[in-house]
Design a protein around this motif. Structure first.
Motif, PDB file in Angstrom:
ATOM      1  N   PRO A 226       0.778  -0.921  -0.138  1.00  0.00           N
ATOM      2  CA  PRO A 226       0.454   0.553  -0.009  1.00  0.00           C
ATOM      3  C   PRO A 226       1.190   1.443  -0.056  1.00  0.00           C
ATOM      4  O   PRO A 226       1.125   1.767   1.163  1.00  0.00           O
ATOM      5  N   LEU A 227       1.505   2.166  -1.115  1.00  0.00           N
ATOM      6  CA  LEU A 227       2.356   2.393  -1.663  1.00  0.00           C
ATOM      7  C   LEU A 227       1.212   4.084  -1.187  1.00  0.00           C
ATOM      8  O   LEU A 227       0.195   3.763  -1.598  1.00  0.00           O
ATOM      9  N   SER A 228       1.710   5.412  -0.931  1.00  0.00           N
ATOM     10  CA  SER A 228       0.950   6.505  -0.835  1.00  0.00           C
ATOM     11  C   SER A 228       0.777   6.620  -2.338  1.00  0.00           C
ATOM     12  O   SER A 228       1.160   6.551  -2.969  1.00  0.00           O
ATOM     13  N   LEU A 229      -0.262   7.698  -2.528  1.00  0.00           N
ATOM     14  CA  LEU A 229      -0.403   8.247  -3.459  1.00  0.00           C
ATOM     15  C   LEU A 229       0.623   8.521  -4.369  1.00  0.00           C
ATOM     16  O   LEU A 229       0.316   8.564  -5.575  1.00  0.00           O
ATOM     17  N   ASP A 230       1.491   8.789  -3.397  1.00  0.00           N
ATOM     18  CA  ASP A 230       3.248  10.090  -4.223  1.00  0.00           C
ATOM     19  C   ASP A 230       4.272   8.987  -4.930  1.00  0.00           C
ATOM     20  O   ASP A 230       5.357   8.941  -5.282  1.00  0.00           O
ATOM     21  N   GLY A 231       3.651   7.565  -4.548  1.00  0.00           N
ATOM     22  CA  GLY A 231       5.030   6.072  -4.929  1.00  0.00           C
ATOM     23  C   GLY A 231       5.231   5.984  -3.986  1.00  0.00           C
ATOM     24  O   GLY A 231       6.367   4.788  -3.330  1.00  0.00           O
ATOM     25  N   THR A 232       5.334   6.786  -2.346  1.00  0.00           N
ATOM     26  CA  THR A 232       6.567   6.448  -2.157  1.00  0.00           C
ATOM     27  C   THR A 232       5.647   6.204  -0.294  1.00  0.00           C
ATOM     28  O   THR A 232       4.673   5.450  -0.497  1.00  0.00           O
ATOM     29  N   LYS A 233       6.892   5.038   0.394  1.00  0.00           N
ATOM     30  CA  LYS A 233       6.314   3.939   1.188  1.00  0.00           C
ATOM     31  C   LYS A 233       6.298   4.422   2.642  1.00  0.00           C
ATOM     32  O   LYS A 233       6.838   5.401   3.252  1.00  0.00           O
ATOM     33  N   GLY A 234       4.675   4.669   3.084  1.00  0.00           N
ATOM     34  CA  GLY A 234       4.448   5.727   4.181  1.00  0.00           C
ATOM     35  C   GLY A 234       4.438   4.345   5.425  1.00  0.00           C
ATOM     36  O   GLY A 234       4.547   3.354   5.274  1.00  0.00           O
ATOM     37  N   PRO A 235       3.983   4.336   6.697  1.00  0.00           N
ATOM     38  CA  PRO A 235       3.667   3.533   7.866  1.00  0.00           C
ATOM     39  C   PRO A 235       2.987   2.348   7.000  1.00  0.00           C
ATOM     40  O   PRO A 235       3.226   1.311   7.281  1.00  0.00           O
ATOM     41  N   ALA A 236       2.272   2.119   6.376  1.00  0.00           N
ATOM     42  CA  ALA A 236       1.440   0.944   5.190  1.00  0.00           C
ATOM     43  C   ALA A 236       1.925   0.234   4.318  1.00  0.00           C
ATOM     44  O   ALA A 236       1.838  -1.271   5.800  1.00  0.00           O
ATOM     45  N   ALA A 237       3.123   1.206   4.247  1.00  0.00           N
ATOM     46  CA  ALA A 237       4.027   0.158   3.229  1.00  0.00           C
ATOM     47  C   ALA A 237       4.312  -0.467   4.289  1.00  0.00           C
ATOM     48  O   ALA A 237       5.035  -2.127   3.760  1.00  0.00           O
ATOM     49  N   ARG A 238       5.184  -0.060   5.353  1.00  0.00           N
ATOM     50  CA  ARG A 238       6.482  -0.442   6.046  1.00  0.00           C
ATOM     51  C   ARG A 238       5.537  -0.835   6.338  1.00  0.00           C
ATOM     52  O   ARG A 238       5.999  -2.911   6.802  1.00  0.00           O
ATOM     53  N   SER A 239       4.606  -1.683   7.660  1.00  0.00           N
ATOM     54  CA  SER A 239       4.070  -2.690   8.020  1.00  0.00           C
ATOM     55  C   SER A 239       3.973  -3.836   7.195  1.00  0.00           C
ATOM     56  O   SER A 239       4.045  -5.109   7.514  1.00  0.00           O
ATOM     57  N   ALA A 240       3.155  -3.379   6.373  1.00  0.00           N
ATOM     58  CA  ALA A 240       2.968  -4.779   5.009  1.00  0.00           C
ATOM     59  C   ALA A 240       4.501  -5.640   4.508  1.00  0.00           C
ATOM     60  O   ALA A 240       4.462  -6.751   4.182  1.00  0.00           O
ATOM     61  N   GLU A 241       5.508  -4.498   4.375  1.00  0.00           N
ATOM     62  CA  GLU A 241       7.004  -5.737   3.687  1.00  0.00           C
ATOM     63  C   GLU A 241       7.126  -6.213   5.418  1.00  0.00           C
ATOM     64  O   GLU A 241       7.814  -7.316   4.976  1.00  0.00           O
ATOM     65  N   LYS A 242       6.767  -5.601   6.699  1.00  0.00           N
ATOM     66  CA  LYS A 242       7.183  -6.252   7.859  1.00  0.00           C
ATOM     67  C   LYS A 242       6.933  -7.928   7.731  1.00  0.00           C
ATOM     68  O   LYS A 242       7.176  -8.482   8.388  1.00  0.00           O
TER      69      LYS A 242
ATOM     70  N   ALA B 113       5.241  -9.369   5.242  1.00  0.00           N
ATOM     71  CA  ALA B 113       5.316  -9.902   3.679  1.00  0.00           C
ATOM     72  C   ALA B 113       6.428 -10.497   4.357  1.00  0.00           C
ATOM     73  O   ALA B 113       6.678 -11.859   4.129  1.00  0.00           O
ATOM     74  N   GLY B 114       8.021 -10.425   4.827  1.00  0.00           N
ATOM     75  CA  GLY B 114       9.131 -11.215   5.705  1.00  0.00           C
ATOM     76  C   GLY B 114       8.633 -12.306   6.301  1.00  0.00           C
ATOM     77  O   GLY B 114       9.194 -13.069   6.307  1.00  0.00           O
ATOM     78  N   GLN B 115       7.220 -11.567   7.245  1.00  0.00           N
ATOM     79  CA  GLN B 115       6.872 -12.693   8.280  1.00  0.00           C
ATOM     80  C   GLN B 115       6.159 -13.768   7.820  1.00  0.00           C
ATOM     81  O   GLN B 115       6.543 -15.685   8.109  1.00  0.00           O
ATOM     82  N   LEU B 116       5.512 -13.748   7.184  1.00  0.00           N
ATOM     83  CA  LEU B 116       4.994 -14.490   6.055  1.00  0.00           C
ATOM     84  C   LEU B 116       5.555 -15.447   4.989  1.00  0.00           C
ATOM     85  O   LEU B 116       5.731 -16.905   5.146  1.00  0.00           O
ATOM     86  N   ALA B 117       6.578 -14.689   4.482  1.00  0.00           N
ATOM     87  CA  ALA B 117       7.797 -15.554   3.854  1.00  0.00           C
ATOM     88  C   ALA B 117       8.323 -16.981   4.145  1.00  0.00           C
ATOM     89  O   ALA B 117       8.729 -17.543   3.862  1.00  0.00           O
ATOM     90  N   SER B 118       8.636 -16.453   5.969  1.00  0.00           N
ATOM     91  CA  SER B 118       9.047 -17.757   6.479  1.00  0.00           C
ATOM     92  C   SER B 118       8.351 -18.650   6.849  1.00  0.00           C
ATOM     93  O   SER B 118       8.849 -19.563   7.557  1.00  0.00           O
ATOM     94  N   VAL B 119       6.786 -18.621   6.425  1.00  0.00           N
ATOM     95  CA  VAL B 119       6.248 -20.151   7.004  1.00  0.00           C
ATOM     96  C   VAL B 119       5.304 -20.385   6.065  1.00  0.00           C
ATOM     97  O   VAL B 119       4.660 -21.537   5.644  1.00  0.00           O
ATOM     98  N   VAL B 120       5.270 -19.712   4.780  1.00  0.00           N
ATOM     99  CA  VAL B 120       4.496 -20.254   3.543  1.00  0.00           C
ATOM    100  C   VAL B 120       5.131 -20.683   2.825  1.00  0.00           C
ATOM    101  O   VAL B 120       4.660 -21.374   1.956  1.00  0.00           O
TER     102      VAL B 120
END
Length: 181
Positions: free
Chosen positions: A80-96, A98-105
């Motif tokens: 979920p990037l910000s409208l201007d394409g930058t990474k806000g808190p929601a994007a950083r949370s999603a990345e974190k 996704a990293g956790q998911l990668a270890s279990v899927v």
């Protein structure tokens, strides 16, 4: 007749990348929308919604089970990037996450720009005549399908461009938002 000639097959130009069975994930604070692609990797469909529990580990185990049940080879998590394409808190949370998911899927996890997917999903459901209650029940998995379809289309376009130019890229993990977890 005389000696047999061995025929050599000419490789046909392939305009579509090899098939991939992918699971698309739209991470929400209350619900996780899940979509799946067909085995050819061309069409995404809404699959289900996982309701968040109090345990992220439990939620991720439910997703890992869906990966196995659907025989997915790859998971694509919406970024979920910000409208201007930058990474806000929601994007950083999603990345974190996704990293956790990668270890279990047990399969690779990529991320893909999910800006406008919920808006697109809502618009489609409004056009289909769904009322607010009906939309709330399915918006997450429909948004996941919109995001996954965009990723599949981008993957196919990257493949065609690569085939036309002879320039290799890794279309399986190539994303507008950058390679994920």
């Amino acid at each position: 007749g005389g000696p047999r000639r061995r025929r050599t097959r000419r490789r046909r130009h392939v305009s579509r990348p090899p098939g991939v069975r992918a699971l698309g994930i739209d991470l929400g604070s209350k619900r996780i929308g899940i979509a799946v692609s067909d085995i050819s990797g061309a069409v995404a469909s809404a699959l289900t919604t996982v309701h968040r529990s109090s345990s992220r580990r439990h939620d991720h185990a439910a997703i890992a089970k869906l990966v196995r049940d659907e025989e997915a080879e790859l998971v694509v998590v919406g970024l979920p990037l910000s409208l201007d394409g930058t990474k806000g808190p929601a994007a950083r949370s999603a990345e974190k996450e996704a990293g956790q998911l990668a270890s279990v899927v047990g399969v690779p996890v990529a991320m893909y720009d999910e800006r406008f997917t919920t808006v697109t999903a809502e618009r489609g459901m409004l056009e289909a005549g769904l009322d607010a209650r009906q939309r709330r029940k399915v918006v997450d998995k429909v948004a996941a399908a919109v995001m996954l379809q965009a990723w599949l289309d981008h993957r196919a376009e990257t493949w065609r461009r690569e085939a036309a130019t002879g320039t290799p890229t890794d279309a399986a993990t190539d994303t507008r938002a950058g390679v994920g977890a």
